[in-house]
Design a protein around this motif. Structure first.
Motif, PDB file in Angstrom:
ATOM      1  N   GLN A 224      -0.081   7.131   6.872  1.00  0.00           N
ATOM      2  CA  GLN A 224      -1.457   7.637   6.946  1.00  0.00           C
ATOM      3  C   GLN A 224      -1.792   8.497   5.729  1.00  0.00           C
ATOM      4  OE1 GLN A 224      -1.937   9.756  10.592  1.00  0.00           O
ATOM      5  NE2 GLN A 224      -1.559   7.965  11.879  1.00  0.00           N
ATOM      6  N   LYS A 225      -0.791   9.173   5.182  1.00  0.00           N
ATOM      7  CA  LYS A 225      -1.049  10.075   4.070  1.00  0.00           C
ATOM      8  C   LYS A 225      -1.241   9.321   2.756  1.00  0.00           C
ATOM      9  CE  LYS A 225       0.938  14.084   1.714  1.00  0.00           C
ATOM     10  NZ  LYS A 225       2.083  15.003   1.640  1.00  0.00           N
ATOM     11  N   TYR A 226      -0.405   8.336   2.473  1.00  0.00           N
ATOM     12  CA  TYR A 226      -0.401   7.691   1.165  1.00  0.00           C
ATOM     13  C   TYR A 226      -1.109   6.345   1.111  1.00  0.00           C
ATOM     14  CZ  TYR A 226       3.049  11.234   0.010  1.00  0.00           C
ATOM     15  OH  TYR A 226       3.682  12.427  -0.197  1.00  0.00           O
ATOM     16  N   TRP A 227      -1.314   5.686   2.226  1.00  0.00           N
ATOM     17  CA  TRP A 227      -1.843   4.318   2.177  1.00  0.00           C
ATOM     18  C   TRP A 227      -3.035   4.064   3.111  1.00  0.00           C
ATOM     19  CZ3 TRP A 227       0.659   2.950  -1.890  1.00  0.00           C
ATOM     20  CH2 TRP A 227       1.971   3.329  -2.080  1.00  0.00           C
ATOM     21  N   PRO A 228      -3.908   5.027   3.421  1.00  0.00           N
ATOM     22  CA  PRO A 228      -4.986   4.748   4.383  1.00  0.00           C
ATOM     23  C   PRO A 228      -6.192   4.012   3.789  1.00  0.00           C
ATOM     24  CG  PRO A 228      -5.128   7.011   3.710  1.00  0.00           C
ATOM     25  CD  PRO A 228      -3.904   6.436   3.057  1.00  0.00           C
ATOM     26  N   SER A 229      -6.470   4.210   2.497  1.00  0.00           N
ATOM     27  CA  SER A 229      -7.641   3.572   1.882  1.00  0.00           C
ATOM     28  C   SER A 229      -7.318   3.210   0.443  1.00  0.00           C
ATOM     29  CB  SER A 229      -8.852   4.509   1.925  1.00  0.00           C
ATOM     30  OG  SER A 229      -8.626   5.620   1.090  1.00  0.00           O
ATOM     31  N   LEU A 230      -8.177   2.407  -0.163  1.00  0.00           N
ATOM     32  CA  LEU A 230      -7.919   1.949  -1.524  1.00  0.00           C
ATOM     33  C   LEU A 230      -7.921   3.112  -2.522  1.00  0.00           C
ATOM     34  CD1 LEU A 230      -7.421  -0.367  -3.458  1.00  0.00           C
ATOM     35  CD2 LEU A 230      -9.902  -0.656  -3.655  1.00  0.00           C
ATOM     36  N   GLY A 231      -8.821   4.042  -2.356  1.00  0.00           N
ATOM     37  CA  GLY A 231      -8.868   5.182  -3.275  1.00  0.00           C
ATOM     38  C   GLY A 231      -7.599   6.008  -3.224  1.00  0.00           C
ATOM     39  N   ILE A 232      -7.091   6.263  -2.036  1.00  0.00           N
ATOM     40  CA  ILE A 232      -5.874   7.057  -1.902  1.00  0.00           C
ATOM     41  C   ILE A 232      -4.656   6.248  -2.348  1.00  0.00           C
ATOM     42  CG2 ILE A 232      -4.392   8.268  -0.254  1.00  0.00           C
ATOM     43  CD1 ILE A 232      -6.942   9.124   1.181  1.00  0.00           C
ATOM     44  N   VAL A 233      -4.677   4.942  -2.123  1.00  0.00           N
ATOM     45  CA  VAL A 233      -3.590   4.091  -2.624  1.00  0.00           C
ATOM     46  C   VAL A 233      -3.558   4.151  -4.151  1.00  0.00           C
ATOM     47  CG1 VAL A 233      -2.810   1.703  -2.863  1.00  0.00           C
ATOM     48  CG2 VAL A 233      -3.529   2.544  -0.640  1.00  0.00           C
ATOM     49  N   MET A 234      -4.715   4.059  -4.797  1.00  0.00           N
ATOM     50  CA  MET A 234      -4.767   4.133  -6.259  1.00  0.00           C
ATOM     51  C   MET A 234      -4.310   5.507  -6.754  1.00  0.00           C
ATOM     52  SD  MET A 234      -8.254   2.033  -7.130  1.00  0.00           S
ATOM     53  CE  MET A 234      -8.194   2.487  -8.851  1.00  0.00           C
ATOM     54  N   LEU A 235      -4.709   6.557  -6.061  1.00  0.00           N
ATOM     55  CA  LEU A 235      -4.267   7.903  -6.428  1.00  0.00           C
ATOM     56  C   LEU A 235      -2.755   8.030  -6.293  1.00  0.00           C
ATOM     57  CD1 LEU A 235      -4.968  10.823  -7.226  1.00  0.00           C
ATOM     58  CD2 LEU A 235      -5.243  11.300  -4.793  1.00  0.00           C
ATOM     59  N   SER A 236      -2.205   7.498  -5.208  1.00  0.00           N
ATOM     60  CA  SER A 236      -0.749   7.546  -4.992  1.00  0.00           C
ATOM     61  C   SER A 236      -0.030   6.775  -6.100  1.00  0.00           C
ATOM     62  CB  SER A 236      -0.389   6.961  -3.639  1.00  0.00           C
ATOM     63  OG  SER A 236      -0.975   7.708  -2.615  1.00  0.00           O
ATOM     64  N   LEU A 237      -0.533   5.630  -6.487  1.00  0.00           N
ATOM     65  CA  LEU A 237       0.089   4.856  -7.554  1.00  0.00           C
ATOM     66  C   LEU A 237      -0.004   5.604  -8.896  1.00  0.00           C
ATOM     67  CD1 LEU A 237      -1.093   1.257  -6.670  1.00  0.00           C
ATOM     68  CD2 LEU A 237       1.242   2.138  -6.595  1.00  0.00           C
ATOM     69  N   PHE A 238      -1.139   6.207  -9.173  1.00  0.00           N
ATOM     70  CA  PHE A 238      -1.294   6.964 -10.409  1.00  0.00           C
ATOM     71  C   PHE A 238      -0.351   8.160 -10.430  1.00  0.00           C
ATOM     72  CE2 PHE A 238      -3.359  10.127 -13.133  1.00  0.00           C
ATOM     73  CZ  PHE A 238      -3.476   9.391 -14.295  1.00  0.00           C
ATOM     74  N   GLN A 239      -0.231   8.856  -9.315  1.00  0.00           N
ATOM     75  CA  GLN A 239       0.677  10.004  -9.250  1.00  0.00           C
ATOM     76  C   GLN A 239       2.128   9.567  -9.370  1.00  0.00           C
ATOM     77  OE1 GLN A 239      -0.469  11.827  -5.549  1.00  0.00           O
ATOM     78  NE2 GLN A 239      -1.972  13.159  -6.537  1.00  0.00           N
ATOM     79  N   SER A 240       2.448   8.364  -8.945  1.00  0.00           N
ATOM     80  CA  SER A 240       3.829   7.897  -9.039  1.00  0.00           C
ATOM     81  C   SER A 240       4.226   7.616 -10.491  1.00  0.00           C
ATOM     82  CB  SER A 240       4.029   6.644  -8.193  1.00  0.00           C
ATOM     83  OG  SER A 240       3.349   5.547  -8.763  1.00  0.00           O
ATOM     84  N   LEU A 241       3.244   7.479 -11.384  1.00  0.00           N
ATOM     85  CA  LEU A 241       3.565   7.260 -12.798  1.00  0.00           C
ATOM     86  C   LEU A 241       4.119   8.508 -13.445  1.00  0.00           C
ATOM     87  CD1 LEU A 241       0.451   5.223 -13.945  1.00  0.00           C
ATOM     88  CD2 LEU A 241       2.744   4.362 -13.507  1.00  0.00           C
ATOM     89  N   PHE A 242       3.689   9.642 -12.992  1.00  0.00           N
ATOM     90  CA  PHE A 242       4.080  10.903 -13.632  1.00  0.00           C
ATOM     91  C   PHE A 242       4.948  11.664 -12.689  1.00  0.00           C
ATOM     92  CE2 PHE A 242      -0.073   9.699 -15.322  1.00  0.00           C
ATOM     93  CZ  PHE A 242       0.293   9.468 -16.627  1.00  0.00           C
TER      94      PHE A 242
END
Length: 112
Positions: free
Chosen positions: A94-112
């Motif tokens: 629910q925290k990292y994968w609930p919507s496309l915007g949060i999924v994109m944010l999670s992926l971007f944060q995983s880069l750094f």
């Protein structure tokens, strides 16, 4: 009287000599500043030319994050479409994968 006039001329020439030295220092300072301005102009021009490829790479990175985000969100939703209790029971899901915007944010944060 002649000594006074010679003293006045000496002072006059000394003042002129000091004025010339000050003028010389001003010219040297202006030349140094012009040199720095030329380097500054070169630096600004180089940064300006580097911004276009930077934004192109950033746009491609965001496009890739969007595509991967859609793919991951589709996998998560397909997996839990029939079992909504499992989605609500997992707080990380629910925290990292609930919507496309949060999924994109999670992926971007995983880069750094």
């Amino acid at each position: 009287l002649e000594t006074f006039l010679s003293f006045v001329q000496f002072v006059h020439f000394a003042i002129l000599r000091v004025a010339r030295i000050i003028r010389l220092f001003r010219i040297v300072r202006v030349v140094r500043v012009l040199h720095l301005v030329r380097e500054l102009r070169t630096i600004v021009r180089s940064i300006g030319k580097a911004l276009r490829p930077f934004f192109g790479a950033f746009l491609l990175l965001m496009l890739l994050i969007y595509i991967v985000g859609v793919y991951i969100l589709q996998i998560v939703l397909d997996h839990y479409i029939g079992n909504s209790e499992a989605f609500h029971a997992d707080p990380n899901l629910q925290k990292y994968w609930p919507s496309l915007g949060i999924v994109m944010l999670s992926l971007f944060q995983s880069l750094f």
